[in-house]
Design a protein around this motif. Structure first.
Motif, mmCIF file in Angstrom:
data_model
loop_
_atom_site.group_PDB
_atom_site.id
_atom_site.type_symbol
_atom_site.label_atom_id
_atom_site.label_comp_id
_atom_site.label_asym_id
_atom_site.label_seq_id
_atom_site.Cartn_x
_atom_site.Cartn_y
_atom_site.Cartn_z
ATOM 1 N N GLY A 54 -4.737 -0.689 -4.682
ATOM 2 C CA GLY A 54 -4.744 0.350 -3.609
ATOM 3 C C GLY A 54 -5.995 0.542 -2.788
ATOM 4 O O GLY A 54 -7.130 0.335 -3.455
ATOM 5 N N PHE A 96 -4.824 3.907 -8.906
ATOM 6 C CA PHE A 96 -4.364 3.229 -7.749
ATOM 7 C C PHE A 96 -5.259 2.132 -7.425
ATOM 8 O O PHE A 96 -4.903 0.979 -7.016
ATOM 9 N N HIS A 122 1.059 6.279 -7.152
ATOM 10 C CA HIS A 122 -0.382 6.854 -7.879
ATOM 11 C C HIS A 122 -0.937 8.019 -7.246
ATOM 12 O O HIS A 122 -1.403 9.195 -7.963
ATOM 13 N N VAL A 123 -0.972 8.006 -5.811
ATOM 14 C CA VAL A 123 -1.570 8.983 -5.024
ATOM 15 C C VAL A 123 -0.835 10.300 -4.664
ATOM 16 O O VAL A 123 -1.269 11.435 -5.056
ATOM 17 N N GLN A 138 0.790 -1.081 -0.037
ATOM 18 C CA GLN A 138 0.197 -0.075 -0.131
ATOM 19 C C GLN A 138 1.025 1.366 -0.109
ATOM 20 O O GLN A 138 0.558 2.197 -0.571
ATOM 21 N N LEU A 151 2.092 1.529 -3.733
ATOM 22 C CA LEU A 151 1.116 2.063 -4.477
ATOM 23 C C LEU A 151 0.683 3.478 -4.607
ATOM 24 O O LEU A 151 0.467 4.198 -5.073
ATOM 25 N N THR A 152 0.592 3.934 -3.029
ATOM 26 C CA THR A 152 0.340 5.323 -2.639
ATOM 27 C C THR A 152 1.336 6.144 -3.339
ATOM 28 O O THR A 152 1.047 7.178 -3.764
#
Length: 201
Positions: free
Chosen positions: A122, A117, A40-41, A33, A36-37
Motif C-alpha cells: 500500500g 498496509f 487495511h485502512v 491500491q 488494499l485500502t
C-alpha cells in the motif's frame, strides 16, 4: 519536537521512500491500491482518527509553547495565528509522532494497520497539491484514501482531521505553472508576474 532517532529515520524512509520525481505528489490509484485500502485502512479509520487527534493535541500544546517562548519563529511574529499557515510542520510532525509511538510500543492498532498496509504494498505518502481548486494543502495519502491531519490550517473553525476517499477529496497534483499561478493568486490574494527584468535573481 519529536526526537529523531536513527530507528525513526529508518522507519520513515521505509514508509515514505519514493523517487525524487514522485516526492510530494499524489500517487496513482489502481485496483490493487483500492483493495488494499479497503482491507487495511478503512477498518482502521475509527482508531486512526482519535489517535491523530491525541497527537494533534500534544503537538499543538508543544508548538504553541515554543512559539510563545520565541515569537520570532511564528508566522509574521504572531504566535496567536497558530495553527493557521502551519500545514506542513503539523503534517510532518504528526506523522513522525505517529511512527515514533509505533517504535516505542505505544502505537495503537491503527499504526499496526498502516504498517500491514505498507508491507502488503500500500502507498503511504505525504502529498502536496491543490485542494478543491481553492488553495494548496499538505496531506497524507493512504492508498486510495486522503488523510489530512492539518485540516484547520486554512480555516481554524474546521475540524483538525479530515479523511475521505481520494476521489471525493478534491486533492490533486499541480498540473502546470499556469495551474500553480491560478491557485496561488486566488489563495494568497496576490498577483504573480514573471520575472522578466531581474532574471539573475
Amino acid at each position: 519536537m519529536t526526537p529523531r532517532s536513527p530507528e525513526l529515520d529508518a522507519l520513515l524512509d521505509r514508509l515514505l521512500g519514493r523517487g525524487p520525481r514522485d516526492f510530494e505528489r499524489v500517487m496513482p490509484i489502481d485496483a490493487r491500491q483500492e483493495a488494499l485500502t479497503e482491507q487495511h485502512v478503512v477498518p482502521a479509520l475509527p482508531i486512526l482518527e482519535p489517535e491523530f487527534l491525541a497527537i494533534r493535541e500534544e503537538l499543538d500544546r508543544d508548538m504553541r509553547g515554543r512559539l510563545e517562548a520565541n515569537p520570532a519563529m511564528a508566522i509574521r511574529g504572531d504566535p496567536s495565528r497558530y495553527p493557521k499557515g502551519y500545514c506542513l510542520p503539523i503534517t510532518i510532525q504528526s506523522f513522525e509522532r505517529f511512527c515514533a509511538r509505533g517504535i516505542e510500543g505505544r502505537g495503537s492498532e491503527g499504526f499496526r494497520a498502516v504498517w500491514r498496509f505498507h508491507e502488503a504494498g500500500g502507498v503511504v505518502a505525504r502529498g502536496w497539491g491543490i485542494l478543491r481548486e481553492q488553495y494548496f494543502q499538505n496531506a497524507m495519502q493512504l492508498g486510495s484514501w486522503y488523510f489530512d491531519v492539518a485540516n484547520d490550517t486554512v480555516d481554524v473553525r474546521k475540524p483538525k482531521i479530515e479523511h475521505l476517499p481520494m476521489a471525493a477529496s478534491g486533492f490533486r497534483n499541480v498540473a502546470s505553472l499556469a495551474d500553480f499561478v491560478r491557485i496561488a493568486e486566488r489563495s494568497w490574494r496576490s498577483s504573480i508576474l514573471p520575472n522578466l527584468e531581474l532574471q539573475r535573481l
